[in-house]
Design an enzyme around this catalytic site. Sequence first.
Site, mmCIF file in Angstrom:
data_model
loop_
_atom_site.group_PDB
_atom_site.id
_atom_site.type_symbol
_atom_site.label_atom_id
_atom_site.label_comp_id
_atom_site.label_asym_id
_atom_site.label_seq_id
_atom_site.Cartn_x
_atom_site.Cartn_y
_atom_site.Cartn_z
ATOM 1 N N GLU A 273 0.518 10.943 -4.165
ATOM 2 C CA GLU A 273 0.338 12.359 -3.826
ATOM 3 C C GLU A 273 1.305 12.825 -2.747
ATOM 4 O O GLU A 273 1.465 14.032 -2.527
ATOM 5 C CB GLU A 273 -1.108 12.622 -3.382
ATOM 6 C CG GLU A 273 -1.484 12.156 -1.995
ATOM 7 C CD GLU A 273 -1.801 10.658 -1.907
ATOM 8 O OE1 GLU A 273 -1.528 9.928 -2.875
ATOM 9 O OE2 GLU A 273 -2.300 10.230 -0.848
ATOM 10 N N CYS B 148 -5.394 4.394 -2.733
ATOM 11 C CA CYS B 148 -5.451 3.709 -1.440
ATOM 12 C C CYS B 148 -6.884 3.310 -1.047
ATOM 13 O O CYS B 148 -7.390 2.347 -1.595
ATOM 14 C CB CYS B 148 -4.735 4.528 -0.376
ATOM 15 S SG CYS B 148 -4.123 3.497 0.957
ATOM 16 N N HIS C 252 0.516 5.847 -2.247
ATOM 17 C CA HIS C 252 0.144 7.274 -2.219
ATOM 18 C C HIS C 252 1.109 8.109 -3.055
ATOM 19 O O HIS C 252 2.058 8.698 -2.526
ATOM 20 C CB HIS C 252 0.135 7.786 -0.782
ATOM 21 C CG HIS C 252 -0.969 7.249 0.042
ATOM 22 N ND1 HIS C 252 -2.169 7.905 0.197
ATOM 23 C CD2 HIS C 252 -1.084 6.092 0.719
ATOM 24 C CE1 HIS C 252 -2.961 7.180 0.962
ATOM 25 N NE2 HIS C 252 -2.333 6.071 1.289
HETATM 26 N N1 LIG Z 1 -8.017 2.604 5.609
HETATM 27 C C1 LIG Z 1 -7.592 1.763 4.504
HETATM 28 C C2 LIG Z 1 -6.996 2.623 3.404
HETATM 29 C C3 LIG Z 1 -5.684 3.204 3.833
HETATM 30 C C4 LIG Z 1 -5.431 4.624 3.387
HETATM 31 O O1 LIG Z 1 -6.091 5.190 2.527
HETATM 32 N N2 LIG Z 1 -4.440 5.204 4.053
HETATM 33 C C5 LIG Z 1 -4.189 6.592 3.971
HETATM 34 C C6 LIG Z 1 -4.052 7.128 5.364
HETATM 35 C C7 LIG Z 1 -3.747 8.595 5.330
HETATM 36 C C8 LIG Z 1 -2.602 8.900 6.239
HETATM 37 O O2 LIG Z 1 -2.598 8.333 7.355
HETATM 38 O O3 LIG Z 1 -1.745 9.694 5.846
HETATM 39 C C9 LIG Z 1 -6.590 0.711 4.959
HETATM 40 O O4 LIG Z 1 -6.112 0.818 6.124
HETATM 41 O O5 LIG Z 1 -6.281 -0.175 4.178
#
Ligand SMILES: N[C@@H](CCC(=O)NCCCC(=O)O)C(=O)O
Length: 264
Positions: A227, A112, A225
């Site tokens: 994970e 991400c 994600h």
């Molecule tokens: N901020 C960037 C990358 C998005 C990202 O890594 N999201 C994970 C968020 C974790 C969560 O809220 O569980 C974008 O907005 O593109």
Amino acid sequence: MRPLIGIPCCMKAFGAIGMPNHAVSAHYPDVVLGPVGGVPVLIPAFGEAPLAEVLDHLDGVMLTGSRSNVCPTLYGGPAHLEGTPEDAQRDSTNLPLIRAALARGLPLLAICRGFQELNVALGGTLDQRIQDLPGRMDHSTPSDQPMSSVRTGKAHAVRVAPDSHLAAHWRGLGALEAVAVNSLHNQGIARLAPGLAAEAWAPDGTVEAVRVEGSRGFACGVQWHPEYDWREDARSRRLFEVFGQAAENHRRARSQPPRLTAAA
Ligand SMILES: N[C@@H](CCC(=O)NCCCC(=O)O)C(=O)O
């Protein structure tokens, strides 16, 4: 012995006075101890200076997701909208870390925000709110969404290139034309960095997976994600297993005594 997997931290404000902390979500050490089969080593967001001393002791690097966004000055983009979260210390650590890890042939898995950092570190650019672009989907999930099943559940399909490394990793796990993934991002790849190959796309054309062309080992990134659902999703689990095997191979090679060459 298990491979040591570096996980770079975010800088996050915690507590009543917003004390800065070097932090990662528990999902990442958990997945390293799980299907990756390694030992997680958190890397503080301390900038470029100490990286060489750290990377020499690692067998892989996993770049995490985060609500914060890569600072637009790092890719020549417009300033973020007021209130958009940023993390300059993470940027100043991860971009040089990515380049140094690739130069060492360290296995790298970028997730991400990490996927977006990989693109910027190698010279690419980002769109900041893809949901505002014509013809594009809303890939974001409100962080205040109370239902975890909505926030981290499957949100759209991705099409995986049949000749991609991702397709090879997922061999035997089903069709590649419409693989369901979760989606928690506002930003996305605008200009793909030189040296990155796109390997999967969302229905609106958003790049969702890349690999580093010519890398000396496993080096890829995904916009979703894995994970969040590796316990029930075989493809998510397999991606971490393949990354872990690459890290184990790196550990074994690192632990070999130096080959003595015949005296000239
Ligand atoms: N901020 C960037 C990358 C998005 C990202 O890594 N999201 C994970 C968020 C974790 C969560 O809220 O569980 C974008 O907005 O593109």
